[in-house]
Design an enzyme around this catalytic site. Structure first.
Site, PDB file in Angstrom:
ATOM      1  N   ASN A 165       0.791  -1.123  -0.126  1.00  0.00           N
ATOM      2  CA  ASN A 165      -0.026  -0.026  -0.033  1.00  0.00           C
ATOM      3  C   ASN A 165       0.748   1.171  -0.149  1.00  0.00           C
ATOM      4  O   ASN A 165       0.147   2.386  -0.029  1.00  0.00           O
ATOM      5  CB  ASN A 165      -0.908   0.075   1.160  1.00  0.00           C
ATOM      6  CG  ASN A 165      -1.889  -1.014   1.124  1.00  0.00           C
ATOM      7  OD1 ASN A 165      -2.238  -1.897   2.085  1.00  0.00           O
ATOM      8  ND2 ASN A 165      -2.606  -1.392   0.205  1.00  0.00           N
TER       9      ASN A 165
ATOM     10  N   ARG B 143      -3.902   5.212   8.923  1.00  0.00           N
ATOM     11  CA  ARG B 143      -2.818   4.888   8.079  1.00  0.00           C
ATOM     12  C   ARG B 143      -2.047   5.973   7.460  1.00  0.00           C
ATOM     13  O   ARG B 143      -1.040   5.760   6.898  1.00  0.00           O
ATOM     14  CB  ARG B 143      -3.271   3.824   6.954  1.00  0.00           C
ATOM     15  CG  ARG B 143      -3.743   2.462   7.615  1.00  0.00           C
ATOM     16  CD  ARG B 143      -3.979   1.459   6.471  1.00  0.00           C
ATOM     17  NE  ARG B 143      -2.273   0.973   6.087  1.00  0.00           N
ATOM     18  CZ  ARG B 143      -1.983   0.103   5.267  1.00  0.00           C
ATOM     19  NH1 ARG B 143      -2.984  -0.521   4.722  1.00  0.00           N
ATOM     20  NH2 ARG B 143      -0.720  -0.074   4.787  1.00  0.00           N
TER      21      ARG B 143
ATOM     22  N   ARG C 294     -11.185   2.309  -1.492  1.00  0.00           N
ATOM     23  CA  ARG C 294     -10.013   3.081  -0.608  1.00  0.00           C
ATOM     24  C   ARG C 294      -9.316   4.018  -1.602  1.00  0.00           C
ATOM     25  O   ARG C 294      -9.091   5.168  -1.409  1.00  0.00           O
ATOM     26  CB  ARG C 294      -8.525   2.228  -0.433  1.00  0.00           C
ATOM     27  CG  ARG C 294      -9.115   1.077   0.795  1.00  0.00           C
ATOM     28  CD  ARG C 294      -9.364   1.727   2.308  1.00  0.00           C
ATOM     29  NE  ARG C 294      -9.509   0.687   3.236  1.00  0.00           N
ATOM     30  CZ  ARG C 294      -8.793   0.229   3.860  1.00  0.00           C
ATOM     31  NH1 ARG C 294      -7.227   0.460   3.662  1.00  0.00           N
ATOM     32  NH2 ARG C 294      -8.919  -0.673   5.041  1.00  0.00           N
TER      33      ARG C 294
ATOM     34  N   HIS D 139      -9.212  -4.012  -1.319  1.00  0.00           N
ATOM     35  CA  HIS D 139      -8.142  -3.525  -2.202  1.00  0.00           C
ATOM     36  C   HIS D 139      -8.171  -4.612  -3.360  1.00  0.00           C
ATOM     37  O   HIS D 139      -8.443  -5.759  -2.905  1.00  0.00           O
ATOM     38  CB  HIS D 139      -6.742  -3.796  -1.579  1.00  0.00           C
ATOM     39  CG  HIS D 139      -6.421  -2.612  -0.563  1.00  0.00           C
ATOM     40  ND1 HIS D 139      -5.735  -2.775   0.483  1.00  0.00           N
ATOM     41  CD2 HIS D 139      -6.411  -1.262  -0.751  1.00  0.00           C
ATOM     42  CE1 HIS D 139      -5.412  -1.621   1.193  1.00  0.00           C
ATOM     43  NE2 HIS D 139      -5.998  -0.556   0.316  1.00  0.00           N
TER      44      HIS D 139
ATOM     45  N   ASP E 215      -5.818  -6.087  -4.836  1.00  0.00           N
ATOM     46  CA  ASP E 215      -4.951  -7.529  -4.370  1.00  0.00           C
ATOM     47  C   ASP E 215      -5.706  -8.385  -3.435  1.00  0.00           C
ATOM     48  O   ASP E 215      -5.037  -9.551  -3.402  1.00  0.00           O
ATOM     49  CB  ASP E 215      -3.651  -6.957  -3.845  1.00  0.00           C
ATOM     50  CG  ASP E 215      -3.659  -6.386  -2.377  1.00  0.00           C
ATOM     51  OD1 ASP E 215      -4.709  -6.454  -1.768  1.00  0.00           O
ATOM     52  OD2 ASP E 215      -2.519  -5.753  -2.019  1.00  0.00           O
TER      53      ASP E 215
ATOM     54  N   CYS F 124       0.120  -8.084   0.193  1.00  0.00           N
ATOM     55  CA  CYS F 124       0.124  -6.845   0.713  1.00  0.00           C
ATOM     56  C   CYS F 124       1.119  -6.772   1.855  1.00  0.00           C
ATOM     57  O   CYS F 124       1.613  -5.681   2.044  1.00  0.00           O
ATOM     58  CB  CYS F 124      -1.045  -6.591   1.044  1.00  0.00           C
ATOM     59  SG  CYS F 124      -1.881  -7.592   2.221  1.00  0.00           S
TER      60      CYS F 124
HETATM   61  N1  ARG Z   1      -5.433  -3.510   8.022  1.00  0.00           N
HETATM   62  C1  ARG Z   1      -4.964  -3.112   6.569  1.00  0.00           C
HETATM   63  C2  ARG Z   1      -5.908  -2.110   5.959  1.00  0.00           C
HETATM   64  O1  ARG Z   1      -6.903  -2.200   6.151  1.00  0.00           O
HETATM   65  C3  ARG Z   1      -4.725  -4.188   5.675  1.00  0.00           C
HETATM   66  C4  ARG Z   1      -4.219  -3.900   4.361  1.00  0.00           C
HETATM   67  C5  ARG Z   1      -3.944  -4.914   3.693  1.00  0.00           C
HETATM   68  N2  ARG Z   1      -3.173  -4.505   2.176  1.00  0.00           N
HETATM   69  C6  ARG Z   1      -3.619  -4.874   1.181  1.00  0.00           C
HETATM   70  N3  ARG Z   1      -3.103  -4.414   0.038  1.00  0.00           N
HETATM   71  N4  ARG Z   1      -4.794  -5.715   0.768  1.00  0.00           N
HETATM   72  O2  ARG Z   1      -5.512  -1.064   5.235  1.00  0.00           O
END
Ligand code: ARG
Length: 286
Positions: free
Chosen positions: A69, A88, A142, A171, A173, A267
């Site tokens: 990310n 984040r 997101r 996401h 991915d 990820c």
């Molecule tokens: N807890 C993180 C979030 O919600 C997990 C991120 C996982 N990343 C991903 N590229 N799937 O942002």
């Protein structure tokens, strides 16, 4: 091959920004298992001959363990992410500094910023397709739709936009993984009808590998593919058989603590050395 990972020392589940995260379920055992899981993933990647660079852990930024990310990286150019969730956003400066460090060492060439107001959560929502030569771009959970044009102009590459329909697969991915040789592992219910049509218009039926609810829920679509090897979280037997049928070998790693945060193998890594041209050459050689 070169990947970025993060030291998992300060990883935990202490807030909830996706439906998988349950702070109450986090335990000291999970923390212990996380350091083992991260090490096992690092070893699996290193066993393919790849180099792994490490971002130091930062207390208070548990999701720093998900560098997919952090940015989109292609041809040595790094487009630094901007996160939707306040929890984040503190990662942006940490990752930016890490990329500047990599630039100083000649590992990447250029670090660029997103325009104001554009949200984009890195390679988690922009996956380079080696065989087809474009980015598959996820948006709607997101990353904003406005990120698509920025990705195209920054990298001078085409994109195929895929709107994500489910907060559980927030996401790209988590539900979409292009594999070497042009096959694609994906989870259809995560996409809008238009996105599914866009996938099926570009991936021939024999190249589509559809994940079940159980397989996607085990974060197995969130995989690192190197040649015929696919590194992923512990997989249901059904997926092991399916991928073997398509000629891939699984290398499974116990990533249970990271699944509690809504993340898997892909990820927890960021590929740093992808180039649009070299991949085209590799494609011709295959
Ligand atoms: N807890 C993180 C979030 O919600 C997990 C991120 C996982 N990343 C991903 N590229 N799937 O942002």
């Amino acid at each position: 091959m070169r990947f970025l990972m993060t030291d998992p020392r300060h990883f935990n589940v202490s807030y909830q920004i996706n439906p998988w995260m349950e702070p109450a379920a986090w335990t000291a055992e999970a923390a212990e298992a996380a350091s083992q899981g991260s090490r096992a993933l690092r070893d699996a990647i290193a066993a393919t001959g790849a180099v792994v660079e490490t971002v130091p852990a930062v207390e208070g930024l548990p999701d720093l363990v998900f560098p997919a990310n952090a940015a989109i990286v292609l041809d040595g150019k790094v487009l630094v992410a901007r996160f939707l969730c306040a929890e984040r956003q503190g990662e942006e400066a940490v990752f930016r500094a890490a990329f500047e460090g990599l630039r100083a060492r000649g590992i990447v060439k250029e670090v660029v910023e997103l325009p104001q107001g554009v949200l984009q959560e890195g390679a988690g929502d922009a996956i380079w397709d080696i065989d087809r030569g474009f980015f598959w771009v996820g948006y709607g959970q997101r990353s904003t739709q406005s990120s698509i044009a920025v990705i195209e102009s920054t990298f001078g590459q085409a994109t195929v936009a895929l709107e994500l329909a489910s907060p559980r697969f927030y996401h790209l991915d988590t539900c979409f993984c292009p594999l070497s040789g042009g096959k694609v592992l994906y989870y259809p219910p995560a996409f809008t009808p238009e996105a599914l049509a866009a996938i099926r218009a570009r991936v021939m039926p024999q190249d589509r590998i559809e994940a079940t609810d159980e397989e996607a829920g085990a974060f197995c679509v969130n995989a690192v593919n190197i040649g015929r090897t696919i590194i992923m979280a512990k997989a249901p037997e059904s997926l092991r058989l399916k991928l073997a049928d398509h000629g891939y070998t699984l290398r499974e790693v116990d990533l249970a603590p990271f699944i509690l945060s809504g993340g898997g193998a892909y990820c927890m890594t960021l590929r740093l050395d992808r180039t649009a041209q070299a991949q085209a050459g590799l494609r011709a050689a295959e």
